[in-house]
Enzyme design. Structure first.
Site, PDB file in Angstrom:
ATOM      1  N   GLN A 189      34.579  38.131  45.330  1.00 46.96           N
ATOM      2  CA  GLN A 189      33.697  38.688  46.350  1.00 46.96           C
ATOM      3  C   GLN A 189      34.292  38.521  47.741  1.00 46.96           C
ATOM      4  O   GLN A 189      35.240  37.764  47.959  1.00 46.96           O
ATOM      5  CB  GLN A 189      32.335  38.005  46.293  1.00 46.96           C
ATOM      6  CG  GLN A 189      32.391  36.495  46.465  1.00 46.96           C
ATOM      7  CD  GLN A 189      31.059  35.832  46.127  1.00 46.96           C
ATOM      8  OE1 GLN A 189      30.314  35.487  47.042  1.00 46.96           O
ATOM      9  NE2 GLN A 189      30.777  35.652  44.848  1.00 46.96           N
ATOM     10  N   ARG A 233      31.200  42.703  45.866  1.00 50.40           N
ATOM     11  CA  ARG A 233      31.894  42.160  44.698  1.00 50.40           C
ATOM     12  C   ARG A 233      33.068  43.019  44.267  1.00 50.40           C
ATOM     13  O   ARG A 233      33.070  44.231  44.474  1.00 50.40           O
ATOM     14  CB  ARG A 233      30.898  41.996  43.541  1.00 50.40           C
ATOM     15  CG  ARG A 233      29.759  41.036  43.871  1.00 50.40           C
ATOM     16  CD  ARG A 233      28.736  40.959  42.748  1.00 50.40           C
ATOM     17  NE  ARG A 233      27.664  40.020  43.107  1.00 50.40           N
ATOM     18  CZ  ARG A 233      26.593  40.340  43.811  1.00 50.40           C
ATOM     19  NH1 ARG A 233      26.438  41.598  44.220  1.00 50.40           N
ATOM     20  NH2 ARG A 233      25.687  39.445  44.112  1.00 50.40           N
ATOM     21  N   GLU A 290      31.768  30.872  55.412  1.00 50.84           N
ATOM     22  CA  GLU A 290      31.317  29.703  54.661  1.00 50.84           C
ATOM     23  C   GLU A 290      32.399  28.631  54.588  1.00 50.84           C
ATOM     24  O   GLU A 290      33.591  28.902  54.729  1.00 50.84           O
ATOM     25  CB  GLU A 290      30.869  30.103  53.256  1.00 50.84           C
ATOM     26  CG  GLU A 290      31.924  30.788  52.411  1.00 50.84           C
ATOM     27  CD  GLU A 290      31.358  31.437  51.162  1.00 50.84           C
ATOM     28  OE1 GLU A 290      30.297  32.101  51.258  1.00 50.84           O
ATOM     29  OE2 GLU A 290      31.961  31.306  50.087  1.00 50.84           O
ATOM     30  N   HIS A 319      32.677  38.862  52.105  1.00 47.43           N
ATOM     31  CA  HIS A 319      31.465  38.952  52.918  1.00 47.43           C
ATOM     32  C   HIS A 319      31.763  39.719  54.210  1.00 47.43           C
ATOM     33  O   HIS A 319      32.872  39.656  54.740  1.00 47.43           O
ATOM     34  CB  HIS A 319      30.937  37.556  53.234  1.00 47.43           C
ATOM     35  CG  HIS A 319      30.762  36.704  52.022  1.00 47.43           C
ATOM     36  ND1 HIS A 319      29.954  37.058  50.972  1.00 47.43           N
ATOM     37  CD2 HIS A 319      31.312  35.509  51.672  1.00 47.43           C
ATOM     38  CE1 HIS A 319      30.004  36.121  50.034  1.00 47.43           C
ATOM     39  NE2 HIS A 319      30.824  35.178  50.433  1.00 47.43           N
TER      40      HIS A 319
END
Length: 397
Positions: free
Chosen positions: A96, A276, A133, A98
């Site tokens: 994935q 994804r 993240e 983002h």
């Protein structure tokens, strides 16, 4: 100080035992993937201030400055800007990437205009926020992150001896690295269904024949869990990484990644937007993914905590973003103090930690338990007579 009641998300890739062990509970026999701590409306934590359980997002929305502090609201808006998790992978997660903040806002608005429900399986953007993240391993943790150099990916694919990969390998030989990687990724994701199935099958068989201790080992593991998924081929384009306990990795917008196995704490912007690229039965939007993904070779940079000179006992994982800040305290008899000028969530991952407010109020956090501290300005004392580990999630002002 508020003890948090958190939700466990039972995604199919979750470990059967890691989260129950952390929480001191019996396994349910079902995968338990993520423990969410925060105020994301998808699964907000709950607190009880004497009138029964309250959703943390609603509590903050009722008094943003009282909960988050004026400085945080001025800088990040009237919502908790981060989401804190414990993530445990029993099998690989989807590959994935983002979006950036601008991409998330545009994508969220566009899907709203089309009338796509927020919980629709084909929805890409479930909120208008980006999702950088930081993961910090709680033990050995394996994953994929960022694109390999095209020549390395070509060599890895060629070593499998699968004729159907030749067109992809040829694309990887383009002079421009980004062009080579983008072409290869697009080719894999847009292969004809029957042809792709045959190539994936041959790749899986070749991976199963490889040395389980060699460089193909992580990809053979993926092939075992996803023997019919073209993400097996996409994975060969990405770097493998392995973290030891206490080591961390920061992932900015657009960086392709997949977590393969292990447990970690994860701190991210308050978002659930995911594009994804494979290893999943969920929706894959190839055009949107190709718009979002950063297609350039990179080497995963492992982060180690650095002592914070102004806060005794605190070790910081530095990241290039202010919306979240992760640090760690290792306690063994010596008390420490943290300031209360920012909203924060504290998580105990080893031992037991006592939190004490200036008025003497104490909250005890056993292993696996967490607390929310609003931005009151008052300091909090951390103490433990025995070895303990506490992670602190907050913001940088």
């Amino acid at each position: 100080m508020d003890r948090l009641v958190n939700t466990v998300r039972p995604y199919a890739w979750g470990s059967l035992t890691a989260l129950p062990e952390l929480l001191g509970q019996e396994p349910t026999g079902e995968p338990q993937a993520e423990l969410w701590m925060g105020a994301h409306p998808g699964d907000p934590s709950r607190v009880d201030r004497g009138a029964g359980p309250l959703r943390l997002d609603e509590l903050i929305a009722a008094d943003p400055e009282g909960e988050l502090g004026g400085a945080s609201v001025a800088k990040f808006g009237p919502a908790l800007p981060f989401l804190f998790k414990v993530l445990t992978a029993g099998i690989p997660l989807s590959i994935q990437a983002h979006p950036t903040l601008a991409q998330a806002r545009a994508g969220f608005a566009a899907e709203n205009a089309l009338g796509i429900p927020l919980d629709a399986p084909e929805r890409n953007y479930r909120d208008a926020n980006h999702k950088p993240e930081l993961i910090c391993a709680l033990g050995e943790f394996d994953g994929l992150c960022g694109f390999r150099r095209p020549a390395d990916a070509a060599r890895l694919m060629a070593g499998l001896g699968v004729p159907g990969l030749r067109p992809v390998i040829e694309l990887l030989q383009a002079e421009d690295a980004s062009e080579a990687l983008r072409g290869a990724l697009a080719a894999v994701l847009t292969m004809d269904g029957e042809a792709a199935a045959e190539i994936v099958r041959e790749c899986v068989e070749a991976l199963w024949r490889t040395d389980p201790a060699g460089e193909y080992a992580p990809y053979a593991r993926i092939a075992k869990d996803f023997p019919e998924d073209r993400g097996v081929i996409v994975g060969l384009l990405l770097n493998h990484f392995r973290l030891r306990a206490g080591e961390a990795l920061y992932l900015g917008a657009g960086v392709p990644h997949a977590y393969l196995s292990g447990a970690c704490v994860e701190l991210q912007a308050n978002s659930d937007n995911v594009l994804r690229a494979g290893l999943t039965p969920k929706h894959i939007d190839v055009p949107q993914l190709l718009d979002v993904v950063v297609v350039e070779p990179c080497t995963p940079e492992v982060l180690h905590p650095r002592p914070v000179e102004t806060v005794p006992g605190e070790e910081l994982y530095p990241v290039p973003i202010d919306e979240f800040r992760l640090s760690r305290f290792t306690l063994d008899g010596t008390p420490y103090e943290i300031d209360g000028r920012t909203p924060q969530i504290l998580l105990c991952t080893e031992g037991t930690v006592d939190l004490t407010a200036p008025d003497g109020t104490t909250l005890t956090l056993p292993r696996g338990r967490s607390a929310y501290l609003p931005a009151t300005g008052a300091p909090t004392r951390l103490s433990s007579p025995a070895p303990a580990t506490l992670f602190r999630a907050t913001v940088t002002l």
